[in-house]
Structure formats: C-alpha cells, structure tokens
Design an enzyme around this catalytic site. Structure first.
Site, PDB file in Angstrom:
ATOM      1  N   ASP A 202      -6.746   6.431  -5.508  1.00  0.00           N
ATOM      2  CA  ASP A 202      -6.476   5.098  -4.962  1.00  0.00           C
ATOM      3  C   ASP A 202      -5.964   4.208  -6.091  1.00  0.00           C
ATOM      4  OD1 ASP A 202      -6.384   2.830  -3.260  1.00  0.00           O
ATOM      5  OD2 ASP A 202      -8.132   3.533  -2.172  1.00  0.00           O
ATOM      6  N   GLY A 228      -3.712   5.721  -8.890  1.00  0.00           N
ATOM      7  CA  GLY A 228      -2.310   5.970  -8.611  1.00  0.00           C
ATOM      8  C   GLY A 228      -1.905   5.388  -7.273  1.00  0.00           C
ATOM      9  N   ASP A 229      -0.651   5.555  -6.929  1.00  0.00           N
ATOM     10  CA  ASP A 229      -0.064   5.008  -5.709  1.00  0.00           C
ATOM     11  C   ASP A 229       0.384   6.167  -4.826  1.00  0.00           C
ATOM     12  OD1 ASP A 229       1.365   3.754  -3.724  1.00  0.00           O
ATOM     13  OD2 ASP A 229       2.662   2.620  -5.072  1.00  0.00           O
ATOM     14  N   PHE A 230      -0.252   6.320  -3.656  1.00  0.00           N
ATOM     15  CA  PHE A 230       0.107   7.456  -2.804  1.00  0.00           C
ATOM     16  C   PHE A 230       1.514   7.345  -2.229  1.00  0.00           C
ATOM     17  CE2 PHE A 230      -2.993   5.162   0.234  1.00  0.00           C
ATOM     18  CZ  PHE A 230      -2.006   4.324   0.741  1.00  0.00           C
ATOM     19  N   HIS A 248      -2.427   3.889   9.693  1.00  0.00           N
ATOM     20  CA  HIS A 248      -2.234   2.709  10.548  1.00  0.00           C
ATOM     21  C   HIS A 248      -1.943   1.451   9.736  1.00  0.00           C
ATOM     22  CE1 HIS A 248      -6.641   0.998  10.852  1.00  0.00           C
ATOM     23  NE2 HIS A 248      -6.311   1.289   9.620  1.00  0.00           N
TER      24      HIS A 248
END
Length: 347
Positions: A202, A228-230, A248
């Site tokens: 995350d 990190g950035d998914f 969502h």
C-alpha cells in the site's frame, strides 16, 4: 392515493429528508467521547457533562437523541448508559465503528455537498477543488490518514472473519494483500494459517500504521511491508493475491491497470481473490439494495468511481487475462470472486 396513504407517504419522505441528523448526532457523540465516558457504567448528566466539557442542559438534549437511536439508555435514577449498539462506538470495543464514525462525519460527509456536480459531470466532488488523486491528501495530513486507515480496519474485521470461513488457504505459502491498508485482512489470514507468509502492499501513509498493527496482531515476523503504488506495480511471486474493496474505488481504466499489474506479478499457478459488492440488475426498496446504491453514490461523489454488476466484473477481468472460477457470498453484502489467470470457467 387516499388521504391517509398520502399522509403516510409524506411522513416517510420527511423521515428520509431529515435523516442526516442521525449521523451528525452520532458523530458529535463520538467527538465528545460519550461512549468511552460511559464504558464503565451509567453516569449522571452533570458528571457526564463535566467529563465531556459540555453545557449540561444541551448535552442532555443530545443524550435524548441518542436514546431515540438506541445508542444510549436511561435508567430509573436518570443516569445515562450505553446500549449494546452504543458500545460499538467505544474506541476499544470489539467490532468498533468509532473511527468510521469520525471519518464519515469529519472528512467524508462534506464531499456529499458536491453530489449534484458528480451527477452532472461523472466526476468526484473533489475535482471541483483539486485534480489530484483522492488518496494524495493522506500523504500530507497524518490525522486524516490515521482516521481513514483505522476506519478501514474496523470495516475489514467482519470481512476477514467471513473470508477465513469461506476460503481454503491450504497450499498457500505466500499471500499478497494489494491495497490492504493497515493489514487487518492479511493479519487475520496469517493468524489462521501459522505457516503462511504475507506481503502487505500500500501507499507509505498506510505502511507506517501497518507496522504497528502487524506487531499488535503478532504476525510482524511473517509479513513483509512494501510501500508502493498498485497503479504502477505489485509485488510478485505469491500464490494468492487479494483485492478487498479496491476496484470500486477506481474507474474502469484504472481498475484494469490494477488488475493488469496483478496479472503480471502472478505466477501462472496463482489465484486472485477480489472482494466486492455487486450492483443488482434491478433495484428494489430493500435495506440491502439501499446499502449498495448508497455505496455506489458514495464512490461517485468521493472518488468518481462506483459499484459494478457481475457482468461488468466479468468483462473487466477478461480484459486482463482473468476468468472467474467461482463466486461466494460473504458478510456485509460482499462477494468473494475467485479469479484464475486465463483458465476456462463455468462463469
């Protein structure tokens, strides 16, 4: 429509129109610490007002409102106490909703004033004041990030229990929780499977709190915390990947990027579990459907995203090389969607 029926309809409509007072009253009660002050037993209004630093007569009016909501009670001596539901507002209560109440009232509710903008444009209300990612403010506002992540822990607890009941984790040696916040889902899975290793992925604001939470849950030695950035990449090499209430939050383009990054990180034998609500094909005036459409509007106004129907999920998964292997209903109107990379499916 007969006069009595029309009067009943008007009363129901007024109840809907005026219902926001309930969330505001509950939010103020949490901000004042009322539930925590009553945790050990009932109190007289003067003592409660002194402890909460409130005007006693005005606090009594709030307490009457909380009684009407079945959050508080009053005994024969006039002292105020907590109901079983009211105890869920205590910060240390099992299944507490303390942080969610703070999040909704202080940070979340103001976004709803921009609902008309979102309906007209399809964009989050936040876009009226900023073009930045909805999660960007967490990096510069530690209090907001802390309340949000604590609220996500609260909402994840019943889902974690349901997931453990419904899924067989035997054979899984490592699981990656993608966008897992402070790691409530992952910690519960690791505690239920003592030989398993985990990775929590995350943004940095979540990882700092996750370090403490994993230690508190007793699984810090079996969990890697990866900031990190998914939207850019996802840690590789695990047997199982989990996306719980992630998709969502994002439009189809960004959701496809997240799924694509998961697919690239996954070995061919790995499994992806997606936990989400389904938007029904037709809406009826039921409490379940109200909860789903409320969440859908909430995603629109705050993030410019929304809930999806099953067919929309199927199509989204298909674009990134996944097929749906099975679907299992879970707690809180959620569904566990088991996805396999590129394998045939009855779905």
């Amino acid at each position: 429509m007969s006069v009595p029926a029309q009067e009943e309809a008007a009363a129901r409509l007024l109840s809907i129109i005026n219902s926001s007072w309930m969330s505001h009253a509950t939010h103020v009660a949490v901000r004042l610490g009322i539930a925590d002050l009553l945790h050990d037993g009932p109190k007289r209004i003067d003592l409660l007002a002194e402890a909460a630093d409130c005007h006693a007569a005005s606090l009594e009016r709030l307490m009457r409102a909380l009684i009407s909501l079945d959050i508080c009670s009053q005994d024969d001596s006039g002292d105020y106490g907590l109901t079983p539901m009211g105890r869920l507002l205590c910060a240390d209560s099992e299944d507490s909703l303390h942080a969610w109440t703070l999040w909704w009232g202080k940070y979340h509710w103001p976004m709803w004033s921009g609902l008309q903008h979102s309906i007209k444009t399809g964009k989050a209300a936040r876009s009226m004041i900023s073009s930045k990612n909805a999660f960007t403010p967490f990096e510069r506002d530690a209090e907001m990030a802390s309340v949000f992540n604590a609220a996500m822990v609260e909402l994840s607890q019943p889902v974690a229990r349901s997931l453990i009941r419904h899924y067989d984790f035997s054979g899984v040696t490592r699981v990656v929780d993608v966008g897992g916040g402070h790691g409530e889902i992952l910690a519960a899975i690791l505690n239920a499977n003592p030989k398993m290793q985990g990775t929590l992925h995350d943004l940095p604001h979540a990882i700092e709190g996750a370090r403490r939470h994993m230690a508190d849950m007793g699984v810090a030695d079996r969990c890697d915390l990866v900031a990190g950035d998914f939207l850019a990449s996802v840690p590789g090499g695990a047997d199982l990947y989990i996306l719980k209430n992630v998709l969502h939050n994002w439009n189809d383009e960004d959701s496809a990027r997240i799924l694509g990054n998961c697919r690239r990180a996954m070995p061919d034998h790995a499994v992806l579990l997606v936990v989400e609500q389904f938007m029904p094909a037709s809406i009826e005036p039921t409490s379940v459907h109200r909860a789903i459409v409320h969440s859908d509007l909430n995603m629109l106004v705050t993030l410019g995203a929304g809930e999806r129907g099953l067919d929309q999920f199927r199509q989204l998964f298909r674009t990134q090389g996944f097929t749906v292997n099975r679907i299992v209903p879970m707690a809180m109107n959620l569904n566990m969607i088991e996805c396999l990379p590129g394998r045939p499916s009855e779905y």
